[in-house]
Design an enzyme around this catalytic site. Structure first.
Site, PDB file in Angstrom:
ATOM      1  N   GLU A  25      -3.539 -11.859  -7.483  1.00 34.79           N
ATOM      2  CA  GLU A  25      -4.355 -10.720  -8.293  1.00 34.79           C
ATOM      3  C   GLU A  25      -3.793 -10.898  -9.859  1.00 34.79           C
ATOM      4  O   GLU A  25      -4.577 -10.943 -10.523  1.00 34.79           O
ATOM      5  CB  GLU A  25      -4.011  -9.564  -7.735  1.00 34.79           C
ATOM      6  CG  GLU A  25      -4.858  -9.304  -6.438  1.00 34.79           C
ATOM      7  CD  GLU A  25      -4.178  -8.019  -5.575  1.00 34.79           C
ATOM      8  OE1 GLU A  25      -3.654  -7.266  -5.951  1.00 34.79           O
ATOM      9  OE2 GLU A  25      -4.879  -8.054  -4.283  1.00 34.79           O
ATOM     10  N   SER A  84       0.833  -1.330  -0.073  1.00 36.04           N
ATOM     11  CA  SER A  84      -0.103  -0.122   0.053  1.00 36.04           C
ATOM     12  C   SER A  84       0.924   1.273  -0.001  1.00 36.04           C
ATOM     13  O   SER A  84       1.920   1.188   0.572  1.00 36.04           O
ATOM     14  CB  SER A  84      -0.729   0.057   1.231  1.00 36.04           C
ATOM     15  OG  SER A  84      -1.492   1.260   1.276  1.00 36.04           O
TER      16      SER A  84
END
Ligand SMILES: O=C(O)C[C@H](O)C(=O)O
Length: 464
Positions: free
Chosen positions: A329, A316
């Site tokens: 992902e 992040s």
């Protein structure tokens, strides 16, 4: 600086440094659509065909030996990657791939003429249509190049990558075959399973997909070459299809044969549609693996947290210390792309109109993208996820102990109804199964110890 090249429509200005001729230049001008170039693998496939055709034509006496040798020499340079910048055309062009076929014909002729001591380009002594394209049409060359490119990509890239991932999962599964955890069905707690058993499913699923891909290959190895314009073989000598297929097999090391029905090989794309279907199966499997592992890796404090995915990078830009399941992902995104490509391939392959399917470039563009993504995806996932993945045995034990479906082991001893009563009471009152069972008086402490043993609930024939 530019020079003048000609085709049947007249004169065209071509950059001096280009080996290509008028038809490539026209395509560049007429199809300024997108930036998806015709895959290099198809262009190299076409160059291999030109080399094989020159040999067969030479043997048949259909080309002068010196012209055949010049074509082979220039084709070899293309195959060595020396002229990759000479193929600027995009996917969104004629649906037969004629302009890319002509691009290869022109570049090989243009270079062959230079090798013969003439200026770059032109048609003397080697003519792009009369010599390089001899005994061929785009309508048989292009589907042949599609099959060559697809077979090579599957054989050299995809199959080794599937083995790599499967091998990594097999190693992890074997290492944790006895690590007991809770199983989940409908996403709800179920009876126990081992982590090794859970992973073994992925290996078997990959095997199904790999078998589907392998079984699509023999049809992909059937080649359209020899059908020329409509499948009859007009302007090619008798036996040309068989001779060039065996030449291509010898040059590539792949078991190419001539397609038994050239009309179908030009007008339809069943073998590539089947291969795409098998790639879809692999994408479905990879999606399942990626989703499971990101679920099991969720947390680290407020999720399942049963596996620790490798911390490859900060996750992040705003939340310090956060690590995300990025490999899952990427793998699931590429699976979406492959599923979408299969839909596009299905539509395109269904559009054969009379003697020719003219959706060829979009089929091979999507198919090669799928093969590339799946191959890269399998290898990358093995190296950057599976190789560094560790189970959290403590968390697995905690979930197992708190799980209510261990009560299933009591069915054979006290029946389903009493077992259900125990589970419901434990859940409603925040008790352990043992506490609820004892309070209900359905069994003793010793019986609970003897019957509720997760390690005895892992195979057929096991009774708690
Ligand atoms: O380019 C060719 O050889 C044939 C073309 O695709 C056509 O059928 O018009």
């Amino acid at each position: 600086m530019s020079r003048i090249e000609t085709d049947s429509l007249g004169q065209v200005e071509v950059p001096d440094e280009a080996y290509w001729g008028a038809q490539t230049q026209r395509s560049l001008i007429n199809f300024a659509i997108g930036n998806e170039r015709m895959p290099l693998a198809v262009l190299h496939g076409l160059a291999l065909i030109k080399k094989a055709a020159a040999r067969v034509n030479d043997r048949n006496g259909d080309l002068p030996a010196d012209i055949a040798r010049l074509i082979e020499q220039a084709a070899d340079e293309v195959l060595d990657g020396k002229h990759d910048d000479q193929f600027p055309l995009v996917v969104w062009q004629t649906g037969s791939g004629t302009q890319s076929n002509m691009n290869v014909n022109e570049v090989i002729a243009g270079r062959a003429n230079e090798l013969a001591g003439n200026p770059r380009g032109g048609k003397v002594p080697v003519h792009p249509n009369d010599h390089v394209n001899r005994s061929q049409s785009s309508n048989d060359c292009f589907p042949t190049a599609m099959h060559i490119a697809a077979a090579q990509a599957v054989q050299n890239h995809l199959l080794p990558a599937i083995s790599e991932l499967s091998g990594g999962l097999a190693e992890l599964s074997a290492r944790h075959m006895k690590l007991v955890k809770t199983g989940r069905t409908h996403m709800m707690d179920a009876t126990p399973i081992t982590f090794g058993q859970e992973l073994s499913a992925y290996i078997a699923q990959l095997d199904y997909a790999e078998r589907a891909i392998r079984s699509a290959l023999p049809d992909v190895c059937e080649l359209a070459q020899g059908g020329t314009a409509v499948g009859t073989g007009l302007n090619s000598p008798h036996g040309f299809g068989e001779a060039i297929a065996s030449e291509l097999a010898a040059l590539s090391g792949l078991p190419f044969v001539t397609a038994p029905n050239k009309f179908a090989a030009l007008a339809g794309h069943e073998p590539l549609t089947t291969l795409s279907g098998a790639l879809k199966t692999l994408a479905v499997t990879l999606m399942k693996i990626a989703n499971d592992l990101r679920l099991l890796g969720s947390g680290p404090r407020a999720g399942f947290a049963e596996v620790k995915l490798p911390a490859n990078e900060p996750g992040s830009s705003i939340m310090p210390g956060k690590v995300n399941p990025t490999q899952c992902e990427a793998l699931s995104m590429l699976a979406c792309q492959v599923l979408g490509n299969d839909v596009a391939i299905g539509f395109a392959a269904s559009q054969g109109h009379l003697q020719l399917n003219v959706f060829k470039p979009v089929i091979i563009h999507n198919l090669l993208q799928s093969i590339r993504l799946l191959g890269d995806g399998c290898s990358n996932f093995q190296q950057h996820c599976i190789a560094g993945l560790e189970p959290d045995a403590e968390k697995m034990a905690e979930h197992l102990e708190r799980g209510l479906m261990l009560v299933t082991a009591l069915n054979p001893h006290i029946g389903y109804d009493k077992s259900a009563e125990i589970a419901k009471k434990a859940y409603a009152e925040g008790l352990t199964l043992r506490e609820a069972a004892l309070q209900l008086g359905y069994l003793t402490d010793e019986q609970f110890d003897a019957w509720v043993r997760p390690e005895n609930m892992l195979e057929a024939g096991a009774k708690g």
